[in-house]
Design an enzyme around this catalytic site. Structure first.
Site, PDB file in Angstrom:
ATOM      1  CB  CYS A  36      -4.152   4.446   1.558  1.00  0.00           C
ATOM      2  SG  CYS A  36      -2.702   3.653   0.810  1.00  0.00           S
ATOM      3  CB  CYS A  82       0.008  -2.869   0.596  1.00  0.00           C
ATOM      4  SG  CYS A  82       0.971  -1.835   1.715  1.00  0.00           S
TER       5      CYS A  82
END
Length: 357
Positions: free
Chosen positions: A195, A103
């Site tokens: 997440c 990410c």
């Protein structure tokens, strides 16, 4: 004269204080929250993760307190392709990815930075705990929160347009400052786990996308000692959840030694069989000074560091460790340091024993 800075605000305490510090330093700051899910209600709530509706609200409230403009950028499609689909594909290939690292590499310092520069911003600021001075990345003084490892994949060009305002602070200092500034996220717990896996069940998440297929669990001699419903549910070094039918002859625990996705086979053995001394990596990213003194390598986020030597070889990098490491998994990053300074990184392809000398 101040810089035009885009502050990435996740909704947590670190990014809020980072944005506040940059604004207080006299820079022209705009806050942005990244919407990474097309259906944020499906992501976890409370303290367990990030990317929720409440996180975007917390980020907006923090921006209001700081007094900076605030926007939400929809990055859900890019996040799905570059992080979630990559995560699934890596497990399907028998590797163990780090989605937070990916990410940072693909979203925060590729997609976001590219857009920020196109819009006329000079830099992107985040709440990462790492030092960055003159484009050189180093460890945070708060070793328990240091994030230089997950930033070690960034290029020199990306680091040149990055700002990490929390570089010299501990987490306790950041929380205390947030309270003084009146930021409501001062006591918000840190996010944990992955997440985009709402219930924390990584094996179930992968099974939903890759399906279930029964395969053997074998020992070092190839004898079948158990079965599983998909090799993608395992990682090298894993001890728990193996569901082995019979104990090892010496009664000691078994660990995952290797994963073979083609034959859907998981090999297990004693912890000693996990020991490796040579790490074989893909092409390196050199993003720090050219130093060869006090060399160490970190092989997992918050993992141990090992003294080492390295050499560039055809198609990649070989790292020889001063002492054996265990649980080294293909797909993770090997981040090289000189002292506390990051000098480069590479993706682990495999590991072996007996080549160091």
């Amino acid at each position: 004269m101040g810089l035009r800075v885009l502050a990435a605000m996740s909704g947590g305490v670190d990014s809020a204080v980072a944005a506040a510090r940059i604004a207080e330093a006299g820079h022209d700051v705009t806050g942005v929250h990244l919407a990474l899910s097309a259906n944020p209600q499906s992501h976890r709530t409370g303290a367990r993760g990030c990317c929720t509706i409440e996180d975007s609200r917390d980020a907006r409230r923090a921006a209001d307190v700081i007094g900076i403009p605030f926007y939400i950028w929809d990055m859900a499609e890019r996040f799905q392709r570059d992080v979630i689909e990559d995560f699934v594909a890596e497990y399907a290939a028998g590797r163990t990815p780090n989605p937070c690292l990916r990410c940072n590499e693909k979203i925060k310092f590729a997609a976001v930075l590219d857009r920020a520069l196109a819009l006329g911003f000079d830099a992107v600021a985040t709440g990462h705990h790492a030092r960055l001075a003159d484009g050189v990345l180093s460890r945070s003084p708060d070793q328990g929160k240091d994030q230089s490892y997950v930033l070690g994949v960034l290029t020199r060009e990306q680091l040149a347009h990055a700002i990490f305002p929390l570089g010299d602070s501990t987490k306790a200092e950041v929380r205390a400052e947030a309270a003084r500034r009146g930021l409501t996220v001062a006591d918000k717990p840190d996010s944990h786990d992955i997440c985009f896996i709402a219930d924390g069940d990584t094996r179930g998440f992968l099974a939903d996308r890759l399906g279930s297929a029964e395969g053997p669990i074998v020992d070092e001699e190839g004898a079948v000692v158990g079965s599983h419903q998909g090799a993608h549910g395992f990682t090298v070094g894993q001890r728990k959840g193996l569901r082995i039918d019979r104990p090892a002859p010496d009664g000691r625990p078994r660990y995952v030694l290797s994963i073979e996705p083609v034959s859907n086979t998981v090999k297990v053995g004693p912890r000693s069989a996990l020991e490796v001394t040579t790490i074989h990596c893909g092409p390196p990213v050199w993003n720090g000074p050219d130093r060869r003194d006090d060399l160490t390598v970190q092989l997992r986020a918050h993992g141990e560091v090992y003294g080492c030597r390295f050499a560039e070889v055809a198609g990649g990098l070989r790292i020889d460790l001063d002492r054996p490491a265990t649980g080294v998994a293909a797909g993770q990053a090997a981040v090289l340091y000189s002292g506390d300074t990051v000098i480069g990184s590479a993706t682990i392809r495999s590991a072996s024993r007996g080549e160091a000398g």
